[in-house]
Design an enzyme around this catalytic site. Structure first.
Site, PDB file in Angstrom:
ATOM      1  N   ASP A  97     -19.262  45.001   1.388  1.00  0.00           N
ATOM      2  CA  ASP A  97     -18.243  45.942   0.865  1.00  0.00           C
ATOM      3  C   ASP A  97     -18.195  46.484   2.177  1.00  0.00           C
ATOM      4  OD1 ASP A  97     -19.274  44.755  -1.815  1.00  0.00           O
ATOM      5  OD2 ASP A  97     -18.130  46.741  -2.655  1.00  0.00           O
ATOM      6  N   LYS A 160     -10.712  45.650  -2.299  1.00  0.00           N
ATOM      7  CA  LYS A 160     -11.767  47.174  -3.119  1.00  0.00           C
ATOM      8  C   LYS A 160     -11.038  48.499  -3.019  1.00  0.00           C
ATOM      9  CE  LYS A 160     -15.953  49.721  -3.226  1.00  0.00           C
ATOM     10  NZ  LYS A 160     -16.649  49.637  -2.381  1.00  0.00           N
ATOM     11  N   LYS A 193     -11.670  44.959  -6.563  1.00  0.00           N
ATOM     12  CA  LYS A 193     -12.511  46.003  -7.338  1.00  0.00           C
ATOM     13  C   LYS A 193     -11.843  47.316  -7.491  1.00  0.00           C
ATOM     14  CE  LYS A 193     -17.183  47.789  -5.847  1.00  0.00           C
ATOM     15  NZ  LYS A 193     -18.430  47.333  -5.018  1.00  0.00           N
TER      16      LYS A 193
END
Length: 253
Positions: A97, A160, A193
């Protein structure tokens, strides 16, 4: 969608996360134990790079190990990001991430951000790449859309919302813009996400509904949808056990 159905989906799509500055090996052992519940396992655990090897050893292969890069400030610092990615890969991680350099994007450095993301994508293969756009720090829907487009064009597997370290984390408005960009990209594999401030199944239901409306019911799986959270699991388990649920503290909307 019924609350228990939402809880099962949230569990299957959960990236159970611990990214506290003071995290210890004992904290990660506890996290990995929590990831395996009587109702099934989470999708992944997300930790600092230094804990990847420990988490990978403690978990079955069915639970992915994710770690963060260029986190949480999202500096335009490619060597740092690449070093993080290499450490994650070498330790047996499955997913990374990485924070998009959102301050550089706000400052108009679009080309530099695009180059950063391209290099990150090249270095991170074959790991799953989630790009954190830090939507709460982007002042307009258009900037959120631009960050999403840049990440998707670079080959991100997921976009995300947030690091969870900024004052404003996931919001339905940002999620809607990001999901629309995924749909517009035509990338059938790309996922979303939601991270930051998601504490209850009721919170998660908002994003389940948005995802289904924008990408279709077929996107309600861990290949296309994730929740990044530390506390959500408590409410998921309470719902599935049929017990009293904690009162929602509310998301940072």
């Amino acid at each position: 969608m019924q609350l228990q159905d939402a809880a099962r989906l949230a569990l299957a799509c959960l990236d159970l996360t611990s990214l506290n500055d003071g995290d210890t090996a004992a904290d990660i052992s506890t996290l990995c134990a929590k990831a395996q519940t009587p109702f099934g396992t989470v999708a992944a655990v997300c930790v600092w790079p230094r804990f990847v090897a420990q988490a990978r050893a403690a978990l079955p292969a069915s639970i992915k190990v994710a770690a963060v890069a260029d986190f949480p400030d999202g500096a335009l610092d490619l060597p740092r990001a690449l070093a993080d990615i290499e450490a994650i890969a070498q330790a047996g991680g499955d997913e990374v991430d990485v924070v998009l350099p959102y301050k550089a994007l706000v400052a108009g450095q679009r080309a530099e951000v695009a180059e950063f993301l391209a290099e990150v994508r090249h270095a991170s293969r074959p790991l799953t790449l989630k790009v954190i756009i830090e939507s709460g720090e982007l002042a307009s829907s258009e900037l959120i859309r631009e960050a999403s487009r840049l990440a998707l064009m670079a080959g991100a597997d997921f976009i995300k919302t947030s690091t969870g370290k900024s004052p404003v984390s996931a919001t339905p408005e940002a999620a809607a813009a990001m999901l629309q960009e995924i749909r517009s990209s035509g990338l059938a594999h790309a996922g979303f996400k939601a991270s930051g401030g998601i504490r209850t199944v009721a919170d998660a239901q908002v994003y389940l509904k948005l995802t289904a409306q924008t990408l279709g019911e077929g996107a309600l799986n861990p290949q296309r949808l994730r929740f990044g959270a530390s506390g959500l699991l408590n409410d998921v388990l309470a719902v599935l056990e049929g017990g009293a649920r904690p009162v929602s503290a509310g998301s940072a909307y």
